[in-house]
Design a protein around this motif. Structure first.
Motif, short mmCIF file in Angstrom:
data_model
loop_
_atom_site.label_atom_id
_atom_site.label_comp_id
_atom_site.label_asym_id
_atom_site.label_seq_id
_atom_site.Cartn_x
_atom_site.Cartn_y
_atom_site.Cartn_z
N GLN A 145 0.84 -1.19 0.00
CA GLN A 145 0.00 0.00 0.00
C GLN A 145 0.88 1.25 0.00
OE1 GLN A 145 -1.88 -0.09 4.13
NE2 GLN A 145 -0.78 -2.03 4.02
N ASN A 146 0.27 2.38 -0.13
CA ASN A 146 0.98 3.65 -0.06
C ASN A 146 0.30 4.54 0.96
OD1 ASN A 146 1.67 2.52 -2.79
ND2 ASN A 146 3.01 4.27 -2.72
N HIS A 147 1.11 5.29 1.70
CA HIS A 147 0.61 6.19 2.73
C HIS A 147 1.47 7.44 2.76
CE1 HIS A 147 -2.11 3.45 4.84
NE2 HIS A 147 -1.20 2.51 4.71
N PRO A 148 0.92 8.55 3.25
CA PRO A 148 1.81 9.64 3.65
C PRO A 148 2.66 9.10 4.80
CG PRO A 148 -0.47 10.41 3.52
CD PRO A 148 -0.49 8.92 3.41
N ILE A 149 3.96 9.31 4.73
CA ILE A 149 4.88 8.79 5.74
C ILE A 149 5.66 9.97 6.33
CG2 ILE A 149 6.81 7.23 6.22
CD1 ILE A 149 4.49 5.63 5.21
N SER A 150 5.71 10.02 7.66
CA SER A 150 6.47 11.06 8.38
C SER A 150 7.69 10.41 9.02
CB SER A 150 5.61 11.71 9.45
OG SER A 150 4.49 12.33 8.88
N TRP A 151 8.84 11.02 8.85
CA TRP A 151 10.10 10.52 9.42
C TRP A 151 10.58 11.53 10.45
CZ3 TRP A 151 12.48 6.01 7.35
CH2 TRP A 151 11.82 5.47 6.24
N PHE A 152 10.80 11.05 11.66
CA PHE A 152 11.24 11.89 12.77
C PHE A 152 12.65 11.46 13.20
CE2 PHE A 152 6.68 11.42 12.94
CZ PHE A 152 6.21 12.69 13.20
N ILE A 153 13.41 12.41 13.73
CA ILE A 153 14.75 12.10 14.25
C ILE A 153 14.94 12.74 15.61
CG2 ILE A 153 15.82 11.83 11.98
CD1 ILE A 153 17.16 14.67 12.71
N LYS A 154 15.90 12.20 16.36
CA LYS A 154 16.39 12.84 17.58
C LYS A 154 17.78 12.28 17.86
CE LYS A 154 14.89 9.94 21.39
NZ LYS A 154 14.29 9.92 22.71
N ASP A 155 18.47 12.90 18.79
CA ASP A 155 19.80 12.46 19.23
C ASP A 155 20.83 12.45 18.11
OD1 ASP A 155 18.79 12.14 21.80
OD2 ASP A 155 18.28 10.04 21.45
N MET A 156 20.70 13.35 17.16
CA MET A 156 21.69 13.45 16.09
C MET A 156 22.90 14.22 16.60
SD MET A 156 21.34 15.04 12.25
CE MET A 156 20.95 16.69 12.80
N ASP A 157 24.08 13.72 16.32
CA ASP A 157 25.31 14.41 16.68
C ASP A 157 25.57 15.49 15.63
OD1 ASP A 157 27.83 15.30 17.30
OD2 ASP A 157 28.75 13.31 17.37
N GLU A 158 25.27 16.73 15.98
CA GLU A 158 25.41 17.86 15.06
C GLU A 158 26.86 18.05 14.59
OE1 GLU A 158 22.90 19.50 13.86
OE2 GLU A 158 21.28 19.07 15.26
N ASN A 159 27.81 17.60 15.40
CA ASN A 159 29.22 17.79 15.08
C ASN A 159 29.81 16.68 14.22
OD1 ASN A 159 29.33 20.19 16.62
ND2 ASN A 159 29.62 19.00 18.48
N ALA A 160 29.07 15.60 14.04
CA ALA A 160 29.58 14.46 13.26
C ALA A 160 29.53 14.78 11.77
CB ALA A 160 28.75 13.22 13.56
N GLU A 161 30.42 14.12 11.04
CA GLU A 161 30.39 14.22 9.58
C GLU A 161 29.39 13.21 9.06
OE1 GLU A 161 33.97 14.79 7.17
OE2 GLU A 161 35.06 14.49 9.06
N ALA A 162 28.62 13.59 8.05
CA ALA A 162 27.63 12.70 7.46
C ALA A 162 28.27 11.90 6.33
CB ALA A 162 26.43 13.49 6.95
N LEU A 163 29.24 11.07 6.68
CA LEU A 163 29.95 10.28 5.68
C LEU A 163 29.17 9.02 5.34
CD1 LEU A 163 33.56 10.51 7.12
CD2 LEU A 163 32.60 11.78 5.20
N PRO A 164 29.18 8.63 4.06
CA PRO A 164 28.56 7.34 3.71
C PRO A 164 29.24 6.21 4.48
CG PRO A 164 29.12 8.61 1.75
CD PRO A 164 29.73 9.31 2.91
N LEU A 165 28.46 5.24 4.86
CA LEU A 165 28.99 4.13 5.65
C LEU A 165 29.92 3.23 4.84
CD1 LEU A 165 25.78 3.34 7.69
CD2 LEU A 165 27.79 4.64 8.41
N PHE A 166 29.89 3.37 3.51
CA PHE A 166 30.80 2.58 2.70
C PHE A 166 32.13 3.30 2.48
CE2 PHE A 166 27.75 4.77 -0.11
CZ PHE A 166 28.61 5.60 -0.82
N SER A 167 32.26 4.52 3.04
CA SER A 167 33.52 5.28 2.91
C SER A 167 34.62 4.60 3.73
CB SER A 167 33.34 6.71 3.41
OG SER A 167 32.40 7.39 2.63
N GLU A 168 35.84 4.83 3.29
CA GLU A 168 36.98 4.29 4.04
C GLU A 168 37.46 5.28 5.06
OE1 GLU A 168 40.01 2.75 1.48
OE2 GLU A 168 38.55 1.73 0.26
#
Length: 168
Positions: A145-168
């Motif tokens: 099925q399809n629905h409107p979907i809401s994604w929520f976040i918390k506890d994000m480390d603002e100082n971290a780099e958003a590097l892909p997990l496949f990065s070396e």
């Protein structure tokens, strides 16, 4: 004595500034309609938040002719596909029956206890649910099925780099 107190105050101030900054409240970062079109936020912001270690919660709902229901769940497994889409699997569970007259839930119907409900949700508004028969070890029902979907976040480390997990 004043020099020691001043030195301790400087150390305290510096150490507070070095701590990780994290948002501790749930914040909607992305919402799409049931066709997958962005209504709020962006998929890229969600991807970056996941890479920065944010906790994720997903919300969706259904409005029928007589009743409405809203769900919130924290996924047990998340994947980022080609750095564009996010998929999330919810915790398998045995579903209760809903009494819409009394607005309560129960496990009175013991015949349903053999079925495990499993779901995968995407940032395209896709919601694929199955009922798995745990006694017979086979798929009992599938309900994409399809629905409107809401994604929520918390506890994000603002100082971290958003590097892909496949990065070396």
């Amino acid at each position: 004595m004043n020099k020691i107190l001043g030195f301790l105050a400087i150390i305290l101030i510096c150490s507070c500034g070095m701590q990780q900054q994290k948002n501790t409240d749930w914040t909607m970062i992305y919402k799409c309609d049931k066709e997958g079109n962005a209504l709020t936020g962006s998929k890229q912001a969600l991807v970056e938040a996941i890479r920065k270690g944010a906790s994720v919660k997903i919300g969706w709902g259904f409005k029928g002719k007589k009743h409405r229901i809203e769900h919130l769940s924290e996924p047990i497994w998340i994947a980022i596909l080609d750095e564009k889409e996010v998929i999330a699997h919810l915790d398998p569970q045995v579903l209760s029956s809903t009494d819409w007259e009394e607005l309560t839930a129960s496990y009175k119907d013991s015949t349903q206890l053999v079925y495990e409900w499993r779901v995968v949700i995407t940032t395209k508004g896709e919601f694929d649910a199955i009922w798995y028969d745990r006694e017979k070890h086979k798929l009992s029902r599938r309900f994409p099925q399809n629905h409107p979907i809401s994604w929520f976040i918390k506890d994000m480390d603002e100082n971290a780099e958003a590097l892909p997990l496949f990065s070396e």
